[in-house]
Design a protein around this motif. Structure first.
Motif, mmCIF file in Angstrom:
data_model
loop_
_atom_site.group_PDB
_atom_site.id
_atom_site.type_symbol
_atom_site.label_atom_id
_atom_site.label_comp_id
_atom_site.label_asym_id
_atom_site.label_seq_id
_atom_site.Cartn_x
_atom_site.Cartn_y
_atom_site.Cartn_z
ATOM 1 N N ILE A 122 -9.676 5.052 23.315
ATOM 2 C CA ILE A 122 -11.040 4.849 23.835
ATOM 3 C C ILE A 122 -11.271 5.738 25.047
ATOM 4 C CG2 ILE A 122 -12.646 3.184 24.851
ATOM 5 C CD1 ILE A 122 -11.253 1.004 23.214
ATOM 6 N N ARG A 123 -10.267 5.849 25.909
ATOM 7 C CA ARG A 123 -10.375 6.716 27.094
ATOM 8 C C ARG A 123 -10.683 8.159 26.669
ATOM 9 N NH1 ARG A 123 -5.936 5.333 29.469
ATOM 10 N NH2 ARG A 123 -7.010 3.941 30.915
ATOM 11 N N LYS A 124 -9.987 8.632 25.675
ATOM 12 C CA LYS A 124 -10.191 9.997 25.183
ATOM 13 C C LYS A 124 -11.607 10.156 24.615
ATOM 14 C CE LYS A 124 -7.934 13.435 22.152
ATOM 15 N NZ LYS A 124 -9.027 13.774 21.235
ATOM 16 N N ALA A 125 -12.034 9.177 23.817
ATOM 17 C CA ALA A 125 -13.363 9.245 23.193
ATOM 18 C C ALA A 125 -14.471 9.211 24.244
ATOM 19 C CB ALA A 125 -13.533 8.096 22.201
ATOM 20 N N MET A 126 -14.326 8.335 25.251
ATOM 21 C CA MET A 126 -15.336 8.247 26.312
ATOM 22 C C MET A 126 -15.356 9.519 27.150
ATOM 23 S SD MET A 126 -15.076 4.268 27.618
ATOM 24 C CE MET A 126 -16.633 4.243 28.487
ATOM 25 N N GLY A 127 -14.179 10.045 27.445
ATOM 26 C CA GLY A 127 -14.096 11.274 28.225
ATOM 27 C C GLY A 127 -14.760 12.430 27.506
ATOM 28 N N GLU A 128 -14.505 12.546 26.212
ATOM 29 C CA GLU A 128 -15.107 13.627 25.435
ATOM 30 C C GLU A 128 -16.626 13.462 25.334
ATOM 31 O OE1 GLU A 128 -12.934 13.421 21.799
ATOM 32 O OE2 GLU A 128 -11.222 14.579 22.577
ATOM 33 N N ALA A 129 -17.087 12.207 25.211
ATOM 34 C CA ALA A 129 -18.529 11.946 25.176
ATOM 35 C C ALA A 129 -19.177 12.342 26.503
ATOM 36 C CB ALA A 129 -18.790 10.470 24.871
ATOM 37 N N ALA A 130 -18.506 12.029 27.608
ATOM 38 C CA ALA A 130 -19.032 12.378 28.931
ATOM 39 C C ALA A 130 -19.149 13.894 29.099
ATOM 40 C CB ALA A 130 -18.136 11.795 30.020
#
Length: 490
Positions: free
Chosen positions: A250-258
């Protein structure tokens, strides 16, 4: 860039100046009449009086701020946060006067400053959104139709809003007209714009934000997340990094979305992308803050990156010195905002003179403040006295160190939110990590805090009694053995 004017006051002005000095850059402070003797004014190489105490006559007067920069030869202006930091008009005025604005371009500020414009800007970048309408409305009849389509409960939010102003939760169709009217009225009063939008209300969310950093050469990275779910009246009061609930995926997905959000508006500099995380760990884009955040120190501690230094380097046209792969999370950081407010009296503002002001010190303790003992707390500005930050090898260590630091932080002359901070850090829900944005509503009340005080006093009294009885017994034994001496004397 050899000289920078910091268009702010208090702790954030001082914090920016310390990094500038470390970089060999001279600083210019600006101040109002009431801030004449503030630490940021003393610390700077030069200082310019802006005007009277009200911010509308000093810190918010764009022409005077820019003239102060020009008269002192400052090549850059750092806006800090608050005041003019997210004002696109000011950023453009700075640029038009041949001065570097240490922040994003006016276009990015303008787009991301309007929640609906921000959603429009990122809609083609595969960013998850909360279900709702993506246009501003003021018509109650239309609002009813949209609400029924989205499904209750819904959230009415001011398009130009922030800080919880112009925001209303509506649980039924009957409530909607009154709550709509209140939201519009509050939005007009706070922002001069009564347009609102409607979205599905996420019932038990976590508030997670991602720090991003972008240079002028197309490089964009994220510096992981900050957990900002402990809030009061929609204002963050306790922040930490990393979040205790995010998985690496989730951290990776949120970071990439940001990062995609930043690219959507050609972002430059340090910014923050905010998300809601629901109970099923689905995340939704909320907004982007186009400035340095109050809670940026926790990111600095876990990443080892000085965000102000990076802001200045990016503004000078330099490339980022690291890639996403170079960045990693080390340890855990926690921050509480210390306000001059009475935790036992519905957080009413507390004005007075700091008769005692003793800072906590030690390994893993950082205090960003702009006050000294003997200073008055002015009524004209935000009541935040400081930010108390702790850093440990894990969350448990950071929390325990915070409790210790709160105990060592001595402030007299005004009431503060330090007792509230201690209450949060000791509460089972916070310690376990099992909390959401309703933490204050669900767990905190002045009565709860008073009960904690009473319990502590009772424990202290019992300890005192125990020590007294121990000492009394020692004295009795000593006197008894001393009787031999008296016998020998006779």
């Amino acid at each position: 860039m050899k000289k920078v004017l910091v268009a702010n006051r208090g702790e954030i002005a001082l914090r920016v100046m310390k990094t500038a000095r470390k970089m060999g850059i001279k600083t210019v402070a600006v101040y109002s009449e009431v801030d004449r003797h503030s630490p940021h004014v003393k610390f700077a190489d030069e200082a310019v009086l802006l005007g009277k105490a009200p911010s509308s006559e000093s810190y918010l007067v764009m022409d005077i701020v820019i003239e102060a920069a020009k008269s002192t030869g400052a090549e850059g202006i750092h806006p800090g946060y608050g005041f003019l930091s997210e004002n696109a008009t000011f950023a453009k005025m700075v640029e038009d006067n041949g001065i570097t604005f240490i922040g994003p371009k006016p276009h990015a500020i303008k787009v991301m400053g309007d929640k609906l414009a921000a959603k429009e800007a990122v809609k083609d970048y595969d960013i998850p959104m909360v279900p709702g309408i993506e246009e501003a409305i003021t018509d109650v009849k239309l609002a009813k139709k949209i609400a029924q389509e989205v499904g209750f409960p819904i959230l009415i939010k001011a398009s130009a809003g922030g800080g919880g102003k112009g925001m209303r939760i509506v649980n039924s169709l009957e409530e909607l007209p009154e709550q709509m009217e209140r939201a519009i009225s509050e939005a007009v009063s706070a922002f001069g714009d009564g347009s609102v939008f409607i979205e599905k209300y996420v019932g038990s969310p976590r508030h997670i934000e991602i720090q991003v950093l972008a240079d002028t050469h197309g490089n964009v990275v994220h510096l992981f997340e900050r957990e900002c779910s402990v809030q009061r009246r929609h204002q963050k009061v306790v922040e930490e990094a990393p979040s205790s609930v995010l998985t690496p995926e989730i951290r990776k997905a949120m970071g990439e979305a940001a990062v995609r959000v930043a690219k959507a508006c050609d972002y430059v500099g340090a910014g923050t992308v905010e998300f809601l995380l629901d109970e099923n760990k689905n995340f939704y884009f909320l907004e982007m803050n186009t400035r340095l955040q109050v809670e940026h120190p926790v990111t600095e501690l876990i990443s080892g990156v000085d965000l102000v230094e990076q802001q200045i380097k990016v503004a000078r046209g330099e490339r980022l010195e690291f890639t996403q792969e170079d960045l990693k999370i080390t340890g855990h950081a926690l921050e509480i905002r210390v306000y001059a407010e009475d935790s036992l009296d519905n957080f009413m503002p507390s004005i007075g003179t700091l008769s005692v002001y003793t800072r906590p010190e030690g390994k893993g303790i950082r205090l960003d403040d702009g006050f000294e003992e003997g200073m008055e707390v002015p009524i004209h500005y935000d009541p935040m006295l400081s930010k108390l930050i702790t850093y440990g090898k894990n969350r448990e260590e950071a929390v325990q160190l915070m409790i210790q630091a709160i105990g060592d932080y001595k402030i007299e002359g005004v009431a503060t939110t330090l007792p509230f901070g201690k209450f949060v850090c000791e509460h089972e829900a916070f310690v376990s990590g099992n909390f959401d944005t309703h933490f204050v509503k669900d767990y905190y009340s002045p009565e709860q805090l008073k009960a904690e005080y009473a319990k502590e006093k009772e424990i202290a009294a019992l300890v005192g009694l125990h020590l007294y009885l121990e000492d009394k017994e020692r004295l009795r034994v000593t006197n008894a053995s001393g009787s031999t001496w008296r016998k020998n004397r006779t």
